[in-house]
Design a protein around this motif. Structure first.
Motif, short mmCIF file in Angstrom:
data_model
loop_
_atom_site.label_atom_id
_atom_site.label_comp_id
_atom_site.label_asym_id
_atom_site.label_seq_id
_atom_site.Cartn_x
_atom_site.Cartn_y
_atom_site.Cartn_z
N PHE A 162 0.83 -1.22 0.00
CA PHE A 162 0.00 0.00 0.00
C PHE A 162 0.85 1.25 0.00
CE2 PHE A 162 -3.55 2.68 0.92
CZ PHE A 162 -3.14 3.57 1.90
N SER A 163 1.88 1.28 0.82
CA SER A 163 2.66 2.50 1.00
C SER A 163 3.50 2.86 -0.22
CB SER A 163 3.56 2.36 2.22
OG SER A 163 4.46 1.29 2.04
N ARG A 164 3.57 2.00 -1.22
CA ARG A 164 4.37 2.28 -2.41
C ARG A 164 3.60 3.02 -3.49
NH1 ARG A 164 7.17 -3.64 -3.48
NH2 ARG A 164 7.94 -3.99 -1.36
N TYR A 165 2.30 3.16 -3.30
CA TYR A 165 1.47 3.68 -4.39
C TYR A 165 0.72 4.95 -4.01
CZ TYR A 165 2.42 -0.81 -6.53
OH TYR A 165 3.05 -1.89 -7.07
N ASP A 166 0.52 5.79 -5.04
CA ASP A 166 -0.33 6.96 -4.87
C ASP A 166 -1.78 6.52 -4.84
OD1 ASP A 166 1.79 7.98 -7.46
OD2 ASP A 166 2.02 8.64 -5.38
N MET A 167 -2.60 7.31 -4.16
CA MET A 167 -4.01 6.99 -4.03
C MET A 167 -4.85 8.21 -4.41
SD MET A 167 -4.08 3.84 -2.87
CE MET A 167 -5.78 3.70 -2.33
N GLY A 168 -6.04 7.95 -4.91
CA GLY A 168 -6.90 9.06 -5.30
C GLY A 168 -8.36 8.79 -4.99
N TRP A 169 -9.13 9.87 -4.99
CA TRP A 169 -10.57 9.80 -4.87
C TRP A 169 -11.18 10.49 -6.10
CZ3 TRP A 169 -13.36 7.24 -1.21
CH2 TRP A 169 -12.72 6.89 -0.02
N PHE A 170 -12.16 9.83 -6.66
CA PHE A 170 -12.93 10.39 -7.76
C PHE A 170 -14.41 10.33 -7.37
CE2 PHE A 170 -9.94 10.74 -11.39
CZ PHE A 170 -8.82 10.18 -10.79
N ARG A 171 -15.24 11.04 -8.11
CA ARG A 171 -16.68 10.96 -7.83
C ARG A 171 -17.46 11.05 -9.13
NH1 ARG A 171 -17.61 16.82 -4.80
NH2 ARG A 171 -17.38 18.15 -6.66
N GLN A 172 -18.66 10.50 -9.08
CA GLN A 172 -19.54 10.54 -10.24
C GLN A 172 -20.94 10.89 -9.79
OE1 GLN A 172 -19.65 7.00 -12.69
NE2 GLN A 172 -20.31 8.20 -14.47
N ALA A 173 -21.41 12.04 -10.24
CA ALA A 173 -22.76 12.48 -9.94
C ALA A 173 -23.72 11.93 -11.00
CB ALA A 173 -22.82 14.00 -9.92
N PRO A 174 -25.00 11.85 -10.66
CA PRO A 174 -25.98 11.33 -11.63
C PRO A 174 -25.96 12.11 -12.94
CG PRO A 174 -26.95 11.50 -9.46
CD PRO A 174 -25.61 12.16 -9.37
N GLY A 175 -25.84 11.38 -14.04
CA GLY A 175 -25.86 12.01 -15.34
C GLY A 175 -24.57 12.69 -15.75
N LYS A 176 -23.54 12.55 -14.93
CA LYS A 176 -22.27 13.22 -15.24
C LYS A 176 -21.14 12.20 -15.31
CE LYS A 176 -23.41 17.67 -13.17
NZ LYS A 176 -22.95 18.76 -12.24
N GLU A 177 -20.04 12.63 -15.91
CA GLU A 177 -18.87 11.77 -15.99
C GLU A 177 -18.14 11.76 -14.65
OE1 GLU A 177 -17.82 12.23 -20.75
OE2 GLU A 177 -16.41 12.93 -19.23
N ARG A 178 -17.38 10.71 -14.45
CA ARG A 178 -16.58 10.65 -13.23
C ARG A 178 -15.51 11.73 -13.27
NH1 ARG A 178 -14.84 4.74 -11.49
NH2 ARG A 178 -13.62 4.85 -13.41
N GLU A 179 -15.28 12.35 -12.12
CA GLU A 179 -14.32 13.45 -12.06
C GLU A 179 -13.36 13.28 -10.89
OE1 GLU A 179 -16.30 17.18 -11.40
OE2 GLU A 179 -17.05 16.59 -9.43
N PHE A 180 -12.20 13.87 -11.07
CA PHE A 180 -11.16 13.85 -10.04
C PHE A 180 -11.59 14.71 -8.85
CE2 PHE A 180 -7.04 13.82 -8.20
CZ PHE A 180 -6.77 15.11 -7.78
N VAL A 181 -11.29 14.20 -7.65
CA VAL A 181 -11.55 14.96 -6.43
C VAL A 181 -10.24 15.33 -5.74
CG1 VAL A 181 -12.64 14.94 -4.15
CG2 VAL A 181 -13.78 13.83 -6.09
N THR A 182 -9.44 14.32 -5.44
CA THR A 182 -8.20 14.56 -4.72
C THR A 182 -7.29 13.35 -4.84
OG1 THR A 182 -7.25 15.11 -2.54
CG2 THR A 182 -9.19 13.70 -2.56
N ALA A 183 -6.00 13.56 -4.60
CA ALA A 183 -5.02 12.47 -4.64
C ALA A 183 -3.91 12.76 -3.64
CB ALA A 183 -4.45 12.31 -6.04
N ILE A 184 -3.24 11.69 -3.24
CA ILE A 184 -2.13 11.81 -2.30
C ILE A 184 -1.00 10.92 -2.78
CG2 ILE A 184 -3.05 9.98 -0.79
CD1 ILE A 184 -1.99 11.69 1.59
N SER A 185 0.21 11.42 -2.68
CA SER A 185 1.36 10.66 -3.13
C SER A 185 1.63 9.49 -2.20
CB SER A 185 2.59 11.57 -3.20
OG SER A 185 2.91 12.05 -1.90
N TRP A 186 2.49 8.57 -2.67
CA TRP A 186 2.76 7.36 -1.90
C TRP A 186 3.30 7.69 -0.52
CZ3 TRP A 186 7.68 6.47 -0.15
CH2 TRP A 186 8.69 7.25 -0.73
N SER A 187 4.08 8.77 -0.41
CA SER A 187 4.69 9.13 0.86
C SER A 187 3.76 9.97 1.73
CB SER A 187 5.97 9.93 0.61
OG SER A 187 5.65 11.18 0.00
N GLY A 188 2.72 10.50 1.12
CA GLY A 188 1.84 11.42 1.83
C GLY A 188 2.32 12.85 1.80
#
Length: 127
Positions: free
Chosen positions: A29-55
């Motif tokens: 887990f600690s070797r990889y970057d992580m992200g959050w995306f979201r998808q609202a009704p009728g819309k495409e999925r969009e980027f919300v936030t991300a964090i690097s592997w180190s934080g």
């Protein structure tokens, strides 16, 4: 095999807060970057936030900057999304994702940087 499981979604009034969690399987887990995306009704999925592997580095969409905070706990293999001052337009299914490898900077804003996705958790913000 990597599995990502989101939790913490629900119904909240505008102005309220929620904290989402994403638990990842695997010992790397600690070797990889992580992200959050979201998808609202009728819309495409969009980027919300991300964090690097180190934080050490975080990235936010303009729409959530100053209201949302991403963090990670490598001891728990978990990434968090603290959401404050929620707005009705934040209503969406929120997805956690892990990158395939080393990804630099703003490339983390792209879905193509991520190879593993969770099933999503619903966040509904009422007026």
């Amino acid at each position: 095999q990597v599995q990502l499981v989101e939790s913490g979604g629900g119904l909240v009034q505008a102005g309220g807060s929620l904290r989402l969690s994403c638990a990842a399987s695997g010992r790397t887990f600690s070797r990889y970057d992580m992200g959050w995306f979201r998808q609202a009704p009728g819309k495409e999925r969009e980027f919300v936030t991300a964090i690097s592997w180190s934080g050490a580095s975080t990235f936010y969409a303009d729409s959530v900057k100053g209201r949302f905070t991403i963090s990670r706990d490598s001891a728990k293999n978990t990434v968090y999304l603290q959401m404050n001052s929620l707005k009705t337009e934040d209503t969406a299914i929120y997805y956690c994702a892990r990158t395939n490898g080393v990804v630099t900077g703003d490339l983390l804003r792209r879905e193509t940087a991520y190879g593993y996705w969770g099933q999503g958790t619903q966040v509904t913000v009422s007026a």
